[in-house]
Write a protein that holds these residues in place. Structure first.
Motif, mmCIF file in Angstrom:
data_model
loop_
_atom_site.group_PDB
_atom_site.id
_atom_site.type_symbol
_atom_site.label_atom_id
_atom_site.label_comp_id
_atom_site.label_asym_id
_atom_site.label_seq_id
_atom_site.Cartn_x
_atom_site.Cartn_y
_atom_site.Cartn_z
ATOM 1 N N ARG A 93 7.750 -5.754 -1.377
ATOM 2 C CA ARG A 93 6.746 -5.353 -0.386
ATOM 3 C C ARG A 93 5.596 -4.634 -1.101
ATOM 4 N NH1 ARG A 93 8.939 -8.326 3.701
ATOM 5 N NH2 ARG A 93 7.243 -7.493 4.977
ATOM 6 N N THR A 94 4.456 -4.589 -0.406
ATOM 7 C CA THR A 94 3.234 -4.018 -0.971
ATOM 8 C C THR A 94 3.222 -2.496 -0.895
ATOM 9 O OG1 THR A 94 2.139 -4.246 1.181
ATOM 10 C CG2 THR A 94 1.842 -6.033 -0.413
ATOM 11 N N VAL A 95 2.452 -1.876 -1.798
ATOM 12 C CA VAL A 95 2.264 -0.433 -1.789
ATOM 13 C C VAL A 95 1.393 -0.005 -0.610
ATOM 14 C CG1 VAL A 95 0.243 -0.550 -3.305
ATOM 15 C CG2 VAL A 95 1.606 1.568 -3.202
ATOM 16 N N TYR A 96 0.544 -0.894 -0.144
ATOM 17 C CA TYR A 96 -0.339 -0.561 0.978
ATOM 18 C C TYR A 96 0.317 -0.932 2.309
ATOM 19 C CZ TYR A 96 -1.520 -5.554 0.567
ATOM 20 O OH TYR A 96 -1.457 -6.920 0.499
ATOM 21 N N SER A 97 -0.140 -0.281 3.338
ATOM 22 C CA SER A 97 0.402 -0.506 4.674
ATOM 23 C C SER A 97 -0.338 -1.637 5.370
ATOM 24 C CB SER A 97 0.295 0.765 5.524
ATOM 25 O OG SER A 97 0.724 0.524 6.852
ATOM 26 N N GLN A 98 0.423 -2.400 6.117
ATOM 27 C CA GLN A 98 -0.162 -3.442 6.955
ATOM 28 C C GLN A 98 -0.226 -2.910 8.384
ATOM 29 O OE1 GLN A 98 1.891 -7.211 6.845
ATOM 30 N NE2 GLN A 98 0.956 -7.872 8.770
ATOM 31 N N GLY A 99 -1.411 -2.955 8.981
ATOM 32 C CA GLY A 99 -1.561 -2.462 10.355
ATOM 33 C C GLY A 99 -1.689 -0.946 10.395
ATOM 34 N N LYS A 100 -1.209 -0.342 11.504
ATOM 35 C CA LYS A 100 -1.368 1.097 11.687
ATOM 36 C C LYS A 100 -0.591 1.865 10.626
ATOM 37 C CE LYS A 100 2.447 1.746 14.982
ATOM 38 N NZ LYS A 100 2.829 2.286 16.305
ATOM 39 N N LEU A 101 -1.085 3.099 10.369
ATOM 40 C CA LEU A 101 -0.477 3.902 9.328
ATOM 41 C C LEU A 101 -0.354 5.351 9.774
ATOM 42 C CD1 LEU A 101 0.487 4.542 6.436
ATOM 43 C CD2 LEU A 101 -1.917 4.706 5.768
ATOM 44 N N THR A 102 0.867 5.857 9.806
ATOM 45 C CA THR A 102 1.138 7.284 9.920
ATOM 46 C C THR A 102 2.206 7.612 8.891
ATOM 47 O OG1 THR A 102 2.913 7.064 11.560
ATOM 48 C CG2 THR A 102 0.646 7.217 12.404
ATOM 49 N N ALA A 103 2.493 8.890 8.741
ATOM 50 C CA ALA A 103 3.449 9.298 7.717
ATOM 51 C C ALA A 103 4.844 8.739 7.961
ATOM 52 C CB ALA A 103 3.501 10.819 7.638
ATOM 53 N N ASN A 104 5.181 8.503 9.236
ATOM 54 C CA ASN A 104 6.533 8.011 9.537
ATOM 55 C C ASN A 104 6.552 6.667 10.248
ATOM 56 O OD1 ASN A 104 5.551 8.786 11.968
ATOM 57 N ND2 ASN A 104 7.191 10.224 12.473
ATOM 58 N N ASP A 105 5.404 6.002 10.264
ATOM 59 C CA ASP A 105 5.351 4.672 10.883
ATOM 60 C C ASP A 105 4.333 3.811 10.141
ATOM 61 O OD1 ASP A 105 5.773 2.528 12.472
ATOM 62 O OD2 ASP A 105 4.772 3.322 14.254
ATOM 63 N N TYR A 106 4.821 2.806 9.463
ATOM 64 C CA TYR A 106 3.964 1.922 8.695
ATOM 65 C C TYR A 106 4.728 0.637 8.429
ATOM 66 C CZ TYR A 106 6.871 3.978 5.005
ATOM 67 O OH TYR A 106 7.933 4.414 4.255
ATOM 68 N N LYS A 145 -6.490 -6.203 -9.147
ATOM 69 C CA LYS A 145 -6.976 -7.205 -10.105
ATOM 70 C C LYS A 145 -7.236 -8.562 -9.433
ATOM 71 C CE LYS A 145 -4.384 -5.058 -13.885
ATOM 72 N NZ LYS A 145 -3.333 -5.223 -14.934
ATOM 73 N N GLY A 146 -7.704 -8.520 -8.199
ATOM 74 C CA GLY A 146 -8.056 -9.752 -7.494
ATOM 75 C C GLY A 146 -6.887 -10.626 -7.107
ATOM 76 N N GLN A 147 -5.683 -10.071 -7.152
ATOM 77 C CA GLN A 147 -4.495 -10.869 -6.861
ATOM 78 C C GLN A 147 -4.467 -11.306 -5.407
ATOM 79 O OE1 GLN A 147 -1.332 -8.330 -8.169
ATOM 80 N NE2 GLN A 147 -1.921 -8.453 -10.311
ATOM 81 N N ARG A 148 -3.805 -12.408 -5.202
ATOM 82 C CA ARG A 148 -3.730 -13.053 -3.888
ATOM 83 C C ARG A 148 -3.044 -12.165 -2.851
ATOM 84 N NH1 ARG A 148 0.261 -18.207 -2.954
ATOM 85 N NH2 ARG A 148 -0.244 -18.684 -0.778
ATOM 86 N N LEU A 149 -3.605 -12.144 -1.622
ATOM 87 C CA LEU A 149 -2.995 -11.474 -0.490
ATOM 88 C C LEU A 149 -2.548 -12.520 0.523
ATOM 89 C CD1 LEU A 149 -5.597 -8.597 0.149
ATOM 90 C CD2 LEU A 149 -3.582 -8.552 -1.339
ATOM 91 N N THR A 150 -1.637 -12.151 1.393
ATOM 92 C CA THR A 150 -1.253 -13.065 2.462
ATOM 93 C C THR A 150 -2.339 -13.088 3.533
ATOM 94 O OG1 THR A 150 -0.177 -11.484 3.953
ATOM 95 C CG2 THR A 150 1.137 -12.320 2.110
ATOM 96 N N GLY A 151 -2.267 -14.056 4.422
ATOM 97 C CA GLY A 151 -3.226 -14.128 5.531
ATOM 98 C C GLY A 151 -3.122 -12.960 6.475
ATOM 99 N N MET A 152 -2.000 -12.227 6.407
ATOM 100 C CA MET A 152 -1.812 -11.087 7.305
ATOM 101 C C MET A 152 -2.542 -9.848 6.817
ATOM 102 S SD MET A 152 2.237 -11.773 8.045
ATOM 103 C CE MET A 152 2.532 -12.296 6.346
ATOM 104 N N SER A 153 -2.851 -9.778 5.518
ATOM 105 C CA SER A 153 -3.535 -8.609 4.951
ATOM 106 C C SER A 153 -4.956 -8.918 4.494
ATOM 107 C CB SER A 153 -2.749 -8.063 3.756
ATOM 108 O OG SER A 153 -1.514 -7.545 4.156
#
Length: 505
Positions: free
Chosen positions: A409-422, A119-127
């Motif tokens: 914390r967010t539902v989405y991953s910041q940076g690289k994404l694998t099943a056991n590293d995010y 819904k257009g909500q604010r993100l941090t500068g990192m995302s």
């Protein structure tokens, strides 16, 4: 020699007293005369209402009188909690991996967060510069525990054992999206520094039940990763008298800085020195009328009493082995989170009104699965042990225990994404914290979030609501408890906040 002649002898042979007496005479004459004439002049404009013949309801008190009236009225109603221990988890613990079970996410791995959810909500500068916001479910399993059948992560097996004592709030929310303003907001009611902390407000309003220890004590665990800094202003007194600031207890031979006597000094004449220093400060207070002088006098006196009380309360030598086993192996290592939880219990037993424990390391933008497991290993057993220990000693029924961070914390991953590293970014829109003990319903999960733990769908609880509820449990009406500073009356909850009555027992 009588006290009178002793004081006179002291004054005659102390130049500082003579100098202050001269200033006192001149200053008091000029100040009191000018203010008195000014007050009479103003009084002639407003009639006699300023000097006692006012109609019912008219303001007749000075600021000091008004503050005194406010304090005399506290507690506003019977308190349910006599003391508070606040286990602040600095950095923003992930609700996904700990409390807020979202099974539907298992089928959405790697999918982009829908615009209808964001819904257009604010993100941090990192995302904000990410081309996509790929969603990721928790790496860890959840199961139901206790009679309440509350969903808990496998990361917290010890907390799961006391889940029926917890009131878990899943619908916390805040406006602050970065660490410093978010922590400052939780601790002081404002995102900008300078306001009094929660513990300072409690100290100012309710005073102390133990004259040999500070009303407000702070513990910072040494085994938390120092990912985000902590500042002393988080437990500062702001514009309240300085005697209400939090006093930090540290690990090691000097738990309170500058409290111990220096090497080579036996301290036999310390009380006499403090008595003379108090007389100088009292005369200075008469001369300048600075309330901080009185605060300084009380702090010197407290420091003297703490020289004997602090070593006793800091010692765990008399604790049986079963207690250390309950809190975990780290509890034998002074300054760790576990040792500080045990120390917090000892302080609460001594009727310290407000104990604030900070543990850093929850800011997991990368490698979250391994990092959060390390955090839980350091904190889970001791947190649960504190609940058990207070309960078996009959203290939980009038002690309020609080656990939580500054956001989630967010539902989405910041940076690289694998099943056991995010990793997960900051998320203030909804997150989880819990309360236990005095006045709150045990075994309750309050509030609901959507399938993405991104938005609240039921029973939102704002930071100011949490603060208002804490005050209520201590017997304080947060709207009536104010302090006048620079022409405005301030309160912890600013101009907002409502008591969350649904979680109260």
């Amino acid at each position: 020699m009588s006290d009178f002649h002793h004081d006179e002898e002291f004054r005659l042979h102390t130049p500082e007293f003579n100098e202050l007496n001269k200033k006192l005479d001149r200053r008091q004459f000029l100040t009191k005369t000018s203010l008195g004439l000014g007050a009479l002049a103003v009084g002639s404009l407003f009639g006699n209402s300023l000097f006692g013949n006012s109609p019912k309801g008219a303001a007749t008190a000075t600021q000091g009188d008004l503050e005194a009236d406010i304090l005399r009225a506290i507690p506003h109603f019977a308190p349910k909690a006599k003391r508070v221990v606040y286990l602040f988890q600095s950095g923003g613990p992930s609700q996904f991996e700990l409390f807020d079970y979202k099974p539907k996410l298992t089928t959405m791995f790697g999918q982009n967060l829908p615009d209808s959810v964001r819904k257009g909500q604010r993100l941090t500068g990192m995302s904000a510069n990410q081309s996509a916001l790929p969603m990721v479910p928790s790496y860890y399993k959840f199961s139901q525990h206790g009679q309440s059948q509350t969903w808990m992560s496998e990361l917290m097996p010890h907390t799961a054992q006391v889940v029926d004592d917890l009131c878990i709030i899943k619908s916390m929310h805040s406006e602050a999206i970065n660490h410093d303003p978010a922590i400052t907001f939780f601790q002081t009611g404002n995102q900008l520094p300078g306001r009094p902390s929660i513990g300072s407000w409690i100290s100012y309003g309710l005073g102390s039940d133990n004259q040999n220890l500070p009303t407000f004590i702070v513990l910072v665990s040494k085994n938390g990763q120092k990912d985000q800094p902590l500042y002393a202003r988080l437990w500062g007194n702001g514009f309240l008298p300085s005697k209400h600031q939090g006093v930090q207890f540290r690990a090691g031979k000097d738990p309170v800085l500058y409290l111990n006597n220096p090497d080579g000094y036996d301290g036999k004449d310390r009380k006499e020195m403090l008595d003379y220093l108090s007389k100088l400060n009292q005369l200075q207070n008469q001369a300048y009328g600075d309330p901080e002088v009185e605060a300084r006098i009380s702090q010197y006196e407290m420091a003297y009493r703490m020289q004997t009380s602090v070593p006793e309360v800091m010692s765990t030598a008399d604790e049986p082995d079963e207690v250390f086993e309950m809190y975990g192996p780290d509890s034998r290592d002074s300054g760790t989170y576990a040792a500080n939880c045990l120390l917090a219990r000892k302080l609460l037993e001594k009727d310290v009104k407000f104990v604030q424990l900070y543990h850093q390391g929850w800011d997991q933008h990368t490698s979250l699965p391994s990092a959060i497991a390390t955090q839980c290993k350091a904190t889970d057993q001791a947190t649960a042990a504190l609940i058990k220990d207070l309960k078996r000693r009959g203290l939980l029924e009038d002690t309020l225990v609080i656990w939580g961070g500054e956001f989630g914390r967010t539902v989405y991953s910041q940076g690289k994404l694998t099943a056991n590293d995010y990793g997960r970014d900051h998320h203030p829109r909804c997150f989880t914290m819990w309360m236990a003990g005095a006045g709150v319903k045990p075994g309750l999960s309050y509030g609901e979030t959507d399938d993405f733990s991104y938005n609240i769908v039921k029973d939102p609880v704002h930071v100011h609501d949490f603060q208002a509820t804490l005050m209520y449990l201590m017997g304080i009406d947060h709207e009536r408890f104010t302090y006048k500073f620079q022409g405005r009356r301030f309160r912890l909850t600013d101009v907002e906040g409502k008591v969350v009555k649904d979680i109260l027992s």
